[in-house]
Design a protein around this motif. Sequence first.
Motif, PDB file in Angstrom:
ATOM      1  N   CYS A  45      69.068 -30.726  72.255  1.00  0.00           N
ATOM      2  CA  CYS A  45      69.751 -29.546  71.720  1.00  0.00           C
ATOM      3  C   CYS A  45      70.051 -29.782  70.242  1.00  0.00           C
ATOM      4  CB  CYS A  45      71.060 -29.352  72.501  1.00  0.00           C
ATOM      5  SG  CYS A  45      72.021 -27.930  71.969  1.00  0.00           S
ATOM      6  N   SER A  47      72.686 -29.131  68.895  1.00  0.00           N
ATOM      7  CA  SER A  47      74.052 -29.675  68.842  1.00  0.00           C
ATOM      8  C   SER A  47      74.038 -31.205  68.833  1.00  0.00           C
ATOM      9  CB  SER A  47      74.862 -29.199  70.048  1.00  0.00           C
ATOM     10  OG  SER A  47      74.936 -27.797  70.063  1.00  0.00           O
ATOM     11  N   HIS A  67      72.989 -33.357  76.543  1.00  0.00           N
ATOM     12  CA  HIS A  67      73.766 -32.634  77.559  1.00  0.00           C
ATOM     13  C   HIS A  67      72.898 -31.625  78.307  1.00  0.00           C
ATOM     14  CE1 HIS A  67      75.360 -29.986  73.976  1.00  0.00           C
ATOM     15  NE2 HIS A  67      74.121 -29.653  74.305  1.00  0.00           N
ATOM     16  N   CYS A  93      76.955 -29.518  79.576  1.00  0.00           N
ATOM     17  CA  CYS A  93      77.752 -29.925  78.414  1.00  0.00           C
ATOM     18  C   CYS A  93      79.124 -30.493  78.756  1.00  0.00           C
ATOM     19  CB  CYS A  93      77.936 -28.733  77.488  1.00  0.00           C
ATOM     20  SG  CYS A  93      76.378 -28.048  76.926  1.00  0.00           S
ATOM     21  N   CYS A 163      71.940 -26.324  78.854  1.00  0.00           N
ATOM     22  CA  CYS A 163      72.714 -25.865  77.692  1.00  0.00           C
ATOM     23  C   CYS A 163      72.089 -24.598  77.114  1.00  0.00           C
ATOM     24  CB  CYS A 163      72.861 -26.949  76.624  1.00  0.00           C
ATOM     25  SG  CYS A 163      73.704 -26.304  75.163  1.00  0.00           S
ATOM     26  N   ARG A 343      61.599 -26.279  73.072  1.00  0.00           N
ATOM     27  CA  ARG A 343      62.611 -27.294  73.319  1.00  0.00           C
ATOM     28  C   ARG A 343      61.923 -28.641  73.525  1.00  0.00           C
ATOM     29  NH1 ARG A 343      67.685 -26.616  71.880  1.00  0.00           N
ATOM     30  NH2 ARG A 343      69.234 -26.703  73.518  1.00  0.00           N
TER      31      ARG A 343
HETATM   32 ZN    ZN Z   1      73.506 -27.899  73.641  1.00  0.00          ZN
END
Ligand code: ZN
Length: 353
Positions: A45, A47, A67, A93, A163, A343
């Motif tokens: 991700c 993040s 996550h 997450c 996520c 992804r």
């Molecule tokens: Zn994420």
Amino acid sequence: MTMIATKVQAYAAQRADSALAPFNIDRREAGPSDVEIEILYCGVCHSDLHQARNEWHNTIYPCVPGHEIVGRVRRVGSQVTKFKVGDLSAVGCMVDSCRTCPSCRAGLEQYCLSFPTFTYNGQDKHLGGQTFGGYSTGIVVDEAFVLRVPEGLDLAATAPLLCAGITTYSPLRHAKVGPGQKVGIVGLGGLGHMGVKFARAFGAHVVLFTTSPGKVADGLKLGAHEVVVSKDADAMQKHQSSFDFILDAVSAQHDVNAYLNLLKLDGTLTLVGAPEHPLPVSAFNLLLPRRNFNGSAIGGIAETQEMLDFCARHGIVSEIELIPIQKINEAWERLLKQDVRYRFVIDMASLKS
Ligand code: ZN
Ligand code: NAP
Ligand code: ZN
């Protein structure tokens, strides 16, 4: 803090400016309500990158991100009822929350008033220190925060649902997106491509906004009815004041006013992207005509399970590029260049010696 711990292999950032590198971390021994999971796949991700590079200014090092976890149950505690050894399972997450506040009682653990325990960079209530995420070979999580993986989904392509999937599913559901509505998705990355798939599956007319002309064909293939290259002012102008709902999944600085302008009366722009710096909003873009601007974070545990089950029924998974963990630093550089289709997922077999 007296629990027995075992070491597992992981990849960690030791500082904001250091590459991810092999590192051993502690995992607690499974307690009565815990599930011990052998991690098979972990999605990557944006993040993870924001956090490891301290772009949100709260990172505790070493930082083991990850996550979007899918794995197999290796051990269960004596009171575990949802899982048995050998089951497929998933972790997103969060790994815990207070479970008693109004948000937790409403199944909105992500908005826990005492703050949920995030899968990484959270406060580890068991071992002390920070929690470590899924760029590792194993994890131990209370069964209340472990999801069931429905039959029939490709496992590697399921990981990002934990996520990217729930973060787009939840706000689209909250906005009651469906037939007769015009819905925009901004940014075709990990979140954005799941947003396109869900908005289409919910029956809306879907318009994708991308800065990358090279993603137009993919956008249509993924389910968008129309794709707009957002740098084209004329194309943007054509959609002025026409959207019911727009989901903004952009990871970097950009002008949200350009999207507020596209909302009709009482339309809503929901931010799920979490760029490092504030995003200026022109007051008049909200006032005229009466528009809403809000945000949304992941989704609760029950809704995450609902999303996984929805995906199984509708054959929805993520479009992925499977990588060995040794390629993670390269993958992150590609994320920054908007070069992800759509992804990255780490094949954790690459970390097991
Ligand atoms: Zn994420
Ligand atoms: P990602 O795969 O890197 O996708 C981000 C997309 O944003 C890019 O593919 C690109 O799409 C667009 N973009 C990137 N830089 C841009 C720029 N300078 N100007 C305009 N568009 C740009 O990232 P992700 O994993 O989907 O995550 C997206 C954001 O959501 C991140 O900030 C992440 O931290 C956040 N996030 C939030 C939550 C939550 O709970 N709210 C959960 C997960 C992630 P185009 O090439 O199509 O323009
Ligand atoms: Zn709570």
